[in-house]
Design a protein around this motif. Structure first.
Motif, PDB file in Angstrom:
ATOM      1  N   ASP A  26      57.006  85.376  73.535  1.00  0.00           N
ATOM      2  CA  ASP A  26      56.490  86.375  72.615  1.00  0.00           C
ATOM      3  C   ASP A  26      56.157  87.650  73.364  1.00  0.00           C
ATOM      4  OD1 ASP A  26      56.647  84.638  70.503  1.00  0.00           O
ATOM      5  OD2 ASP A  26      54.557  84.027  70.611  1.00  0.00           O
ATOM      6  N   GLU A  27      56.423  88.767  72.728  1.00  0.00           N
ATOM      7  CA  GLU A  27      56.044  90.050  73.305  1.00  0.00           C
ATOM      8  C   GLU A  27      54.678  90.460  72.790  1.00  0.00           C
ATOM      9  OE1 GLU A  27      58.410  93.656  73.473  1.00  0.00           O
ATOM     10  OE2 GLU A  27      60.161  92.386  73.785  1.00  0.00           O
ATOM     11  N   VAL A  28      53.897  91.054  73.675  1.00  0.00           N
ATOM     12  CA  VAL A  28      52.569  91.535  73.307  1.00  0.00           C
ATOM     13  C   VAL A  28      52.593  93.050  73.422  1.00  0.00           C
ATOM     14  CG1 VAL A  28      50.128  91.493  73.934  1.00  0.00           C
ATOM     15  CG2 VAL A  28      51.504  89.427  74.173  1.00  0.00           C
ATOM     16  N   SER A  29      52.025  93.730  72.416  1.00  0.00           N
ATOM     17  CA  SER A  29      52.013  95.185  72.463  1.00  0.00           C
ATOM     18  C   SER A  29      51.176  95.669  73.632  1.00  0.00           C
ATOM     19  CB  SER A  29      51.438  95.758  71.154  1.00  0.00           C
ATOM     20  OG  SER A  29      50.040  95.549  71.111  1.00  0.00           O
ATOM     21  N   HIS A  30      51.466  96.889  74.089  1.00  0.00           N
ATOM     22  CA  HIS A  30      50.711  97.489  75.196  1.00  0.00           C
ATOM     23  C   HIS A  30      49.225  97.511  74.868  1.00  0.00           C
ATOM     24  CE1 HIS A  30      49.759 100.088  78.561  1.00  0.00           C
ATOM     25  NE2 HIS A  30      49.143 100.910  77.717  1.00  0.00           N
ATOM     26  N   GLU A  31      48.876  97.932  73.642  1.00  0.00           N
ATOM     27  CA  GLU A  31      47.465  98.012  73.264  1.00  0.00           C
ATOM     28  C   GLU A  31      46.818  96.632  73.264  1.00  0.00           C
ATOM     29  OE1 GLU A  31      44.770  99.190  69.470  1.00  0.00           O
ATOM     30  OE2 GLU A  31      46.059 100.749  70.288  1.00  0.00           O
ATOM     31  N   ALA A  32      47.501  95.651  72.700  1.00  0.00           N
ATOM     32  CA  ALA A  32      46.919  94.310  72.615  1.00  0.00           C
ATOM     33  C   ALA A  32      46.714  93.689  73.993  1.00  0.00           C
ATOM     34  CB  ALA A  32      47.810  93.410  71.764  1.00  0.00           C
ATOM     35  N   SER A  33      47.537  94.060  74.942  1.00  0.00           N
ATOM     36  CA  SER A  33      47.417  93.470  76.283  1.00  0.00           C
ATOM     37  C   SER A  33      46.223  94.012  77.047  1.00  0.00           C
ATOM     38  CB  SER A  33      48.702  93.717  77.087  1.00  0.00           C
ATOM     39  OG  SER A  33      48.796  95.089  77.440  1.00  0.00           O
ATOM     40  N   HIS A  34      45.620  95.093  76.564  1.00  0.00           N
ATOM     41  CA  HIS A  34      44.500  95.718  77.268  1.00  0.00           C
ATOM     42  C   HIS A  34      43.141  95.365  76.674  1.00  0.00           C
ATOM     43  CE1 HIS A  34      47.596  97.698  79.355  1.00  0.00           C
ATOM     44  NE2 HIS A  34      46.956  98.784  79.669  1.00  0.00           N
ATOM     45  N   TYR A  35      43.116  94.566  75.630  1.00  0.00           N
ATOM     46  CA  TYR A  35      41.865  94.228  74.963  1.00  0.00           C
ATOM     47  C   TYR A  35      41.723  92.721  74.825  1.00  0.00           C
ATOM     48  CZ  TYR A  35      41.758  99.147  73.730  1.00  0.00           C
ATOM     49  OH  TYR A  35      41.737 100.516  73.795  1.00  0.00           O
ATOM     50  N   THR A  36      40.480  92.267  74.853  1.00  0.00           N
ATOM     51  CA  THR A  36      40.195  90.858  74.627  1.00  0.00           C
ATOM     52  C   THR A  36      40.512  90.506  73.178  1.00  0.00           C
ATOM     53  OG1 THR A  36      38.476  90.789  76.306  1.00  0.00           O
ATOM     54  CG2 THR A  36      38.313  89.156  74.541  1.00  0.00           C
ATOM     55  N   ASP A  37      41.136  89.365  72.985  1.00  0.00           N
ATOM     56  CA  ASP A  37      41.404  88.857  71.643  1.00  0.00           C
ATOM     57  C   ASP A  37      40.235  87.952  71.261  1.00  0.00           C
ATOM     58  OD1 ASP A  37      42.231  87.586  69.323  1.00  0.00           O
ATOM     59  OD2 ASP A  37      44.252  87.174  70.065  1.00  0.00           O
ATOM     60  N   PRO A  38      39.421  88.353  70.292  1.00  0.00           N
ATOM     61  CA  PRO A  38      38.279  87.523  69.913  1.00  0.00           C
ATOM     62  C   PRO A  38      38.655  86.104  69.502  1.00  0.00           C
ATOM     63  CG  PRO A  38      38.077  89.702  68.934  1.00  0.00           C
ATOM     64  CD  PRO A  38      39.460  89.611  69.538  1.00  0.00           C
ATOM     65  N   ASP A  39      39.901  85.895  69.046  1.00  0.00           N
ATOM     66  CA  ASP A  39      40.339  84.552  68.675  1.00  0.00           C
ATOM     67  C   ASP A  39      40.351  83.602  69.868  1.00  0.00           C
ATOM     68  OD1 ASP A  39      40.705  85.281  66.023  1.00  0.00           O
ATOM     69  OD2 ASP A  39      42.845  85.725  66.277  1.00  0.00           O
ATOM     70  N   ASP A  40      40.358  84.131  71.079  1.00  0.00           N
ATOM     71  CA  ASP A  40      40.468  83.291  72.274  1.00  0.00           C
ATOM     72  C   ASP A  40      39.129  82.950  72.935  1.00  0.00           C
ATOM     73  OD1 ASP A  40      43.223  83.467  71.980  1.00  0.00           O
ATOM     74  OD2 ASP A  40      43.413  85.144  73.387  1.00  0.00           O
ATOM     75  N   VAL A  41      38.057  83.641  72.582  1.00  0.00           N
ATOM     76  CA  VAL A  41      36.833  83.526  73.385  1.00  0.00           C
ATOM     77  C   VAL A  41      36.137  82.175  73.268  1.00  0.00           C
ATOM     78  CG1 VAL A  41      36.441  86.009  73.514  1.00  0.00           C
ATOM     79  CG2 VAL A  41      35.345  84.689  71.691  1.00  0.00           C
ATOM     80  N   GLU A  42      36.064  81.595  72.074  1.00  0.00           N
ATOM     81  CA  GLU A  42      35.366  80.313  71.925  1.00  0.00           C
ATOM     82  C   GLU A  42      36.038  79.218  72.751  1.00  0.00           C
ATOM     83  OE1 GLU A  42      33.727  80.026  67.523  1.00  0.00           O
ATOM     84  OE2 GLU A  42      35.658  81.091  67.623  1.00  0.00           O
ATOM     85  N   GLU A  43      37.338  79.116  72.638  1.00  0.00           N
ATOM     86  CA  GLU A  43      38.082  78.101  73.382  1.00  0.00           C
ATOM     87  C   GLU A  43      37.973  78.346  74.889  1.00  0.00           C
ATOM     88  OE1 GLU A  43      42.579  76.206  73.781  1.00  0.00           O
ATOM     89  OE2 GLU A  43      42.266  77.963  72.506  1.00  0.00           O
ATOM     90  N   PHE A  44      38.088  79.605  75.304  1.00  0.00           N
ATOM     91  CA  PHE A  44      38.006  79.935  76.730  1.00  0.00           C
ATOM     92  C   PHE A  44      36.652  79.525  77.301  1.00  0.00           C
ATOM     93  CE2 PHE A  44      37.080  82.654  80.349  1.00  0.00           C
ATOM     94  CZ  PHE A  44      38.235  82.518  81.101  1.00  0.00           C
ATOM     95  N   VAL A  45      35.588  79.883  76.624  1.00  0.00           N
ATOM     96  CA  VAL A  45      34.236  79.546  77.088  1.00  0.00           C
ATOM     97  C   VAL A  45      34.052  78.028  77.128  1.00  0.00           C
ATOM     98  CG1 VAL A  45      31.790  79.662  76.447  1.00  0.00           C
ATOM     99  CG2 VAL A  45      33.177  81.742  76.442  1.00  0.00           C
TER     100      VAL A  45
END
Length: 170
Positions: free
Chosen positions: A1-20
């Motif tokens: 999958d390709e990720v936009s330039h903008e999206a690659s520079h910001y945290t995705d809130p959908d990922d934080v709970e699982e990451f923590v």
């Protein structure tokens, strides 16, 4: 999958709970528009620095309430020190940092640690350059480092009292 330039520079809130949960970290450095160094933003002269993505910070705070959030690369790149460095032989054209009002807002939210190392290094460098340029016979580090140490103390005091919101919070 390709990720936009903008999206690659910001945290995705959908990922934080699982990451923590998976990593067991005790704090989380998120990306809401800050970056390391003295050249954080590519803006043309007269252009404003883009605002931090407080919407991302709010969503992260909603998903992991009370969890300590860190901002890396959040120096303000104090213009007075950049000017002093340039006045005494430096070359820091285009250096830009995070405006202090944005840092105050972040500190009032979930952010409990804001990294500002570049501001300290700029203050020290500016005062060393000034001391050596104005007294070219000076070769004593005790003499040219004294104003540099004082500048660091001044900027730390300013940040604690007026920017980071951490005075009287030992």
């Amino acid at each position: 999958d390709e990720v936009s330039h903008e999206a690659s520079h910001y945290t995705d809130p959908d990922d934080v709970e699982e990451f923590v949960a998976k990593t067991g970290v005790d704090s989380l450095a998120i990306s809401i528009g800050t970056s390391h160094g003295a050249y954080k933003f590519k803006v043309k002269p007269g252009e404003e620095v883009p605002p931090l993505r407080f919407d991302i910070l709010e969503e992260v705070e909603r998903r992991i309430p009370g969890f300590p959030i860190v901002l890396h690369g959040a120096s303000s790149v104090v213009p007075e020190y950049v000017a002093l460095i340039n006045q005494y032989g430096g070359d820091m054209a285009g250096a830009k940092g995070v405006p202090e009002d944005m840092l105050r807002k972040a500190a009032s939210m979930a952010v409990c640690k804001i990294n500002i190392d570049s501001d300290l290094r700029l203050a020290m460098t500016a005062k060393i350059r000034e001391a050596l340029a104005t007294d070219p016979k000076n070769f004593d580090p005790r003499k040219y480092l004294a104003p540099a140490r004082s500048a660091i103390a001044d900027i730390v005091e300013h940040k604690i009292l007026h920017v980071l919101g951490c005075d009287n919070k030992a």
